[in-house]
Design an enzyme around this catalytic site. Sequence first.
Site, PDB file in Angstrom:
ATOM      1  N   TYR A  19      53.900  48.223  38.118  1.00  0.00           N
ATOM      2  CA  TYR A  19      54.589  49.179  38.974  1.00  0.00           C
ATOM      3  C   TYR A  19      53.913  49.217  40.332  1.00  0.00           C
ATOM      4  CZ  TYR A  19      50.908  52.222  37.026  1.00  0.00           C
ATOM      5  OH  TYR A  19      49.719  52.751  36.597  1.00  0.00           O
ATOM      6  N   TYR A  21      53.378  51.716  43.623  1.00  0.00           N
ATOM      7  CA  TYR A  21      53.479  53.051  44.196  1.00  0.00           C
ATOM      8  C   TYR A  21      54.142  52.982  45.566  1.00  0.00           C
ATOM      9  CZ  TYR A  21      50.337  54.976  40.629  1.00  0.00           C
ATOM     10  OH  TYR A  21      49.790  55.396  39.450  1.00  0.00           O
ATOM     11  N   TYR A  27      49.882  48.257  40.399  1.00  0.00           N
ATOM     12  CA  TYR A  27      49.091  48.406  39.182  1.00  0.00           C
ATOM     13  C   TYR A  27      49.804  47.706  38.026  1.00  0.00           C
ATOM     14  CZ  TYR A  27      45.881  51.953  41.044  1.00  0.00           C
ATOM     15  OH  TYR A  27      44.908  52.612  41.740  1.00  0.00           O
ATOM     16  N   ARG A  49      39.912  45.712  40.256  1.00  0.00           N
ATOM     17  CA  ARG A  49      39.309  46.441  39.135  1.00  0.00           C
ATOM     18  C   ARG A  49      40.163  46.236  37.899  1.00  0.00           C
ATOM     19  NH1 ARG A  49      36.352  50.745  37.690  1.00  0.00           N
ATOM     20  NH2 ARG A  49      37.267  52.368  36.416  1.00  0.00           N
ATOM     21  N   GLU A  72      37.930  58.393  33.571  1.00  0.00           N
ATOM     22  CA  GLU A  72      37.134  57.163  33.541  1.00  0.00           C
ATOM     23  C   GLU A  72      35.639  57.472  33.621  1.00  0.00           C
ATOM     24  OE1 GLU A  72      38.534  55.085  36.997  1.00  0.00           O
ATOM     25  OE2 GLU A  72      40.494  54.686  36.099  1.00  0.00           O
TER      26      GLU A  72
END
Length: 179
Positions: A19, A21, A27, A49, A72
Amino acid sequence: MTDKQFQTLDDFLGTHFIYTYDNGWEYEWYAKNDHTVDYRIHGGMVAGRWVTDQPAEIVMLTPGVYKVTWTEPTGTDVALDSLPNEQKMHGTIFFPKWVQDHPEITVTYQNEHIDLMEESREKYATYPKLIVPEFAKITYMGDAGQDNDAVINQTPYAGMTDDIRAGKFYDEHYRHTQA
């Protein structure tokens, strides 16, 4: 992209998403099972990351609408609302101050650097948090099945999401086609 209709939590679990943003950050995210997610970040301040086996709270709010939340080791909190039938998401990321100031520390395979994430969280400022609330368009949904360690298992590279969307990355068993 899968054309299934999402109605139950089981429909959502095992689904692999890409997806983007509205701010342009891309991401890749996988609902590994009812308590774990894996993801890769392809765009934005922490692009590069990637994380596997992140504990998460995964619930269905109503048929076809899901909420996933986690914290996280960096201290970053994430809340995702997913409407896969509408190819929409809304995410809010709560970045600690240290991640905003030193994002490069987090751009790694987190699982091999948990000690560094925890050390950085203690060493640097955590407040004020950078809050990033954004809508997103789902550009890919694949039925990877639950607990498939082949979905997110390597460092992201330029063009990876295009390869996935074009059907060049996974075979019919959702295993990598590339060496």
